[in-house]
Design an enzyme around this catalytic site. Sequence first.
Site, short mmCIF file in Angstrom:
data_model
loop_
_atom_site.label_atom_id
_atom_site.label_comp_id
_atom_site.label_asym_id
_atom_site.label_seq_id
_atom_site.Cartn_x
_atom_site.Cartn_y
_atom_site.Cartn_z
N HIS A 197 -11.66 -5.69 8.67
CA HIS A 197 -12.45 -5.58 7.44
C HIS A 197 -13.71 -4.78 7.73
O HIS A 197 -14.76 -5.02 7.16
CB HIS A 197 -12.82 -6.96 6.88
CG HIS A 197 -11.62 -7.76 6.46
ND1 HIS A 197 -10.94 -8.59 7.32
CD2 HIS A 197 -10.97 -7.85 5.27
CE1 HIS A 197 -9.93 -9.15 6.68
NE2 HIS A 197 -9.92 -8.73 5.44
N GLU A 256 0.82 -1.21 0.00
CA GLU A 256 0.00 0.00 0.00
C GLU A 256 0.85 1.25 0.00
O GLU A 256 0.48 2.25 -0.63
CB GLU A 256 -0.95 0.01 1.20
CG GLU A 256 -2.02 -1.08 1.16
CD GLU A 256 -1.52 -2.47 1.47
OE1 GLU A 256 -0.40 -2.60 2.01
OE2 GLU A 256 -2.23 -3.45 1.19
C1 LIG Z 1 -1.80 -4.78 4.41
C2 LIG Z 1 -2.78 -5.68 3.73
N1 LIG Z 1 -3.11 -5.42 2.45
C3 LIG Z 1 -4.00 -6.20 1.81
C4 LIG Z 1 -4.59 -7.25 2.44
C5 LIG Z 1 -5.63 -8.09 1.73
N2 LIG Z 1 -5.11 -9.43 1.45
C6 LIG Z 1 -5.34 -10.46 2.28
S1 LIG Z 1 -4.55 -11.83 1.81
C7 LIG Z 1 -3.90 -11.10 0.45
C8 LIG Z 1 -3.00 -11.86 -0.45
C9 LIG Z 1 -1.80 -12.41 0.27
O1 LIG Z 1 -1.06 -13.23 -0.57
P1 LIG Z 1 0.19 -14.05 -0.05
O2 LIG Z 1 0.99 -13.22 0.88
O3 LIG Z 1 0.88 -14.60 -1.22
O4 LIG Z 1 -0.44 -15.21 0.84
P2 LIG Z 1 -1.38 -16.42 0.38
O5 LIG Z 1 -2.79 -15.92 0.50
O6 LIG Z 1 -1.03 -16.77 -1.00
O7 LIG Z 1 -1.14 -17.51 1.36
C10 LIG Z 1 -4.32 -9.77 0.38
C11 LIG Z 1 -3.98 -8.83 -0.69
C12 LIG Z 1 -4.21 -7.48 3.77
N3 LIG Z 1 -4.73 -8.50 4.48
N4 LIG Z 1 -3.31 -6.69 4.39
#
Ligand SMILES: Cc1ncc(C[n+]2csc(CCOP(=O)(O)OP(=O)(O)O)c2C)c(N)n1
Lengths: 458, 405
Positions: free
Chosen positions: B209, B139
Amino acid sequence: MRKVTTINSILRCCSNGKYLPLGCTRPSHKVSPVLPAFSSQLIRIRSYSTVTPEGEDRPEFPGAKSGWTDRLEFVKSDLYDGIPVYRVMDREGKVLQEDEDPKLPEEMIVQMYRSMTLLNTMDKILYESQRQGRISFYMTNYGEEGTHVGSAAALNPDDMVFGQYRESGVLMWRGFTLDNFMNQCYGNELDLGKGRQMPVHYGSKDLGFVTISSPLGTQMPQAVGAAYAFKRAQKGQCVICYFGEGAASEGDAHAAFNFSATLECPIIFFCRNNGYAISTPTSEQYRGDGIAGRGPAYGLLSIRVDGNDTLAVYNATKRAREMAVKENRPVLIEAMTYRIGHHSTSDDSSAYRSVDEVRFWDSTDHPISRLRNYMLNHGWWNDDKEQEWKKKSKTAVMEAFARAEKKLKPDWRLMFTDVYEQMTPDLKQQLQGMEDHLKKYGDHYPLKNYAKSNSPIE
Amino acid sequence: MWSHVTPRCVQCIKNKSFVRPFHKPSFQGKSSTASQVSNRKQITVGPLQNRISNVLQQWTRSYSAHFTYVPDTVPSSEGETVRMNLFQAVNNAMDIALASDPTAIIFGEDVAFGGVFRCTLNLQEKHGKDRVFNTPLCEQGIAGFGIGAAVAGATVIAEMQFADYIFPAFDQIVNEAAKFRYRCGNEFDCGRLTFRAPCGAVGHGALYHSQSPEAYFAHTPGLKIVMPRGAVKAKGLLLSCIRSNDPCIFFEPKILYRSAVEQVPTRDYELPIGKADILLEGENVTLLGWGTQVHVLREVAQLAQDRLNVTCEVIDLVTIQPWDRETIYNSVVKTGRLVIAHEAPLNCGLGAEIAASVQKECFLNLEAPIQRVTGHDTPFPHVFEPFYIPDKWRCLEAVRAAVEF
Ligand SMILES: Cc1ncc(C[n+]2csc(CCOP(=O)(O)OP(=O)(O)O)c2C)c(N)n1
Ligand SMILES: [Mg+2]
């Protein structure tokens, strides 16, 4: 012929400077007297420096440690093939190099397999229960069971875990019971987190698993701080920090890597690279040699492992732990795997990836089937055992589920506690305000679903 | 007894601006009552929506919504309208922005496939990968990148996946975007920058959320902050933000993405930033909210009528910063009572700022202390949400407290 890279050779690579230029800063010629710790560094640097022989003119810049060049050349990010993927078994569970087999006792391997499959069963039931509206949210761990159990089994019970959210298998291995999981997902009165967080935000002080927080990457520098505290406490404890390849793009990841190296912390960074961050594929997440490829630049020992090979994950974590604790050196493990499930119950991944792609990983390269094959090869498992275990684990999950569902939510007044250690006058007033309000309007609130605490709320 | 409250503030009466007749924005909602309208209508599958992913259903499904959505209606003079929900209206606004401004770009996490709330659906296909694209998951990177692009002449629409995750970008937004023009003597600015962020309670979003972080940003001079209550407003306000020469944060109440269905004009239109809407006129109490809370307050007005026999004036603040003081003061001068309701916590919430200003400007008109009904001063809890939000019963009780003072 494919060359099989052993963990030993990779770690050797790491420490002979191919991937990791060791030694912190080049000692300035002007520094005298040389401190003892400094001189040992000096020796290390001497033995690893290959660019310019000792005594020659070298750059004096405080932040430099390499030699001069008179050739105009840019370092290309594709200079080398990338850090290879360490594995112990092939997809059929056959060990590739006999001396890489950790030779874990039958009992332990079976236990690992049971954890992985129990997790899988629990995921199926909780996912389905969200679909039926019985819990509000869920995230499955499909396809990543090997990274969880392989790494968790290599840690000591008093090591501390900082997770992201898709590491339920780690918690399961450490002893979080099915009831614990279910109670959290229901946010019922037995939930250790007191119903405050969304499902899958587990945590347990007893099990050294710091409660999950949704904001991505935040746990990473925290984990480094914990490792630093462990280092000072000198009890031989280590921290492991799990994160996704997507979260690795957050600024906090950079801070964590850099702090861990400069402050020499006993930490294992465990990246679960499952190919996606929600819909975003790795090709849009990073360039260069993935997450492990960043390690050398930060001064971390780094390795990439096949995350679907539970034994490879075990070996890598075991060795990483030794180095982290004995030498106070941070280690970065990038476990390559695949997120077989949707990101969460809020996601429909068919919008951004093909069903065939998912099917390939599910049917061809699944950590559970690979470990089962290994057990079959050893004669430790058979169809009868499989059937029996499947039935038994499903029953256990269903029973825990039913127990959790029957429980009330925690006393609503627990909304006001733990904001501070002691409730502030403001909060006491707000709580009293709510009590008064409910005396009048209680009929409009789902009070019957909430327990009434016996102990005073303060 | 409550039929008439006489304005008594001499200064207010002297100051013509405070007693000016109410300005009615062109898309002001009709004063329909909650019972007249249903939010259960089926969404028609239009060109904007060829697929609604589960994502949206998850975050916009409310187990038992704490409000009844009241749609705005637009006069037929506004031309052709199409049935759209809030995410489609946002999508439509961005589609128009991209089509009408070749420098416009849209980016953020998971934006390429349509975004987790489907707001950017089909925009990449339509306008190209160089204009609508995914960023890495960061972000602060999104915010900084957006500022830079705006400084260099692009029109920027940057998505924060959830308002709860805007905080890694806090430094870029608060110290950079907000202060850019000021600190360089207007040599440079990043005015053509809009952050979109889904906010607010959804019934089961818990700590991360559900948040409504508008007050943090309202505390920072240099940012404009807007929160629409429905589809018609969302489209016009978002276009205004995108074309504004000040950096804007556009908070979208995510529970409304699907439930806020209205006939939305198809043409390119903008709605004024800084203008509140009087949705219901009343004599006894002013009810002030924004976003989802506006719909709660409409129901409260009805309850107050039925149970307390008082009429409430319901105002949607619409713009959090710069907020429409004139409309609020005028209303309070008339009613003598003010109830402010917001989902964010009480302490230092926007309600505090409004209450402080109103008591100064309308002191002699006030018949009762200003009431604030808000989230409690705790993090946003999961299973306790029904006890946390400023629901209609808590608001009704505040109305009672105001009239019985
Ligand atoms: C600071 C922040 N930005 C956005 C999100 C929304 N979000 C939740 S999970 C995710 C994807 C995470 O991907 P990854 O780190 O590869 O983990 P995976 O879900 O593949 O295990 C996002 C964008 C969040 N939880 N926190
Ligand atoms: Mg991932």
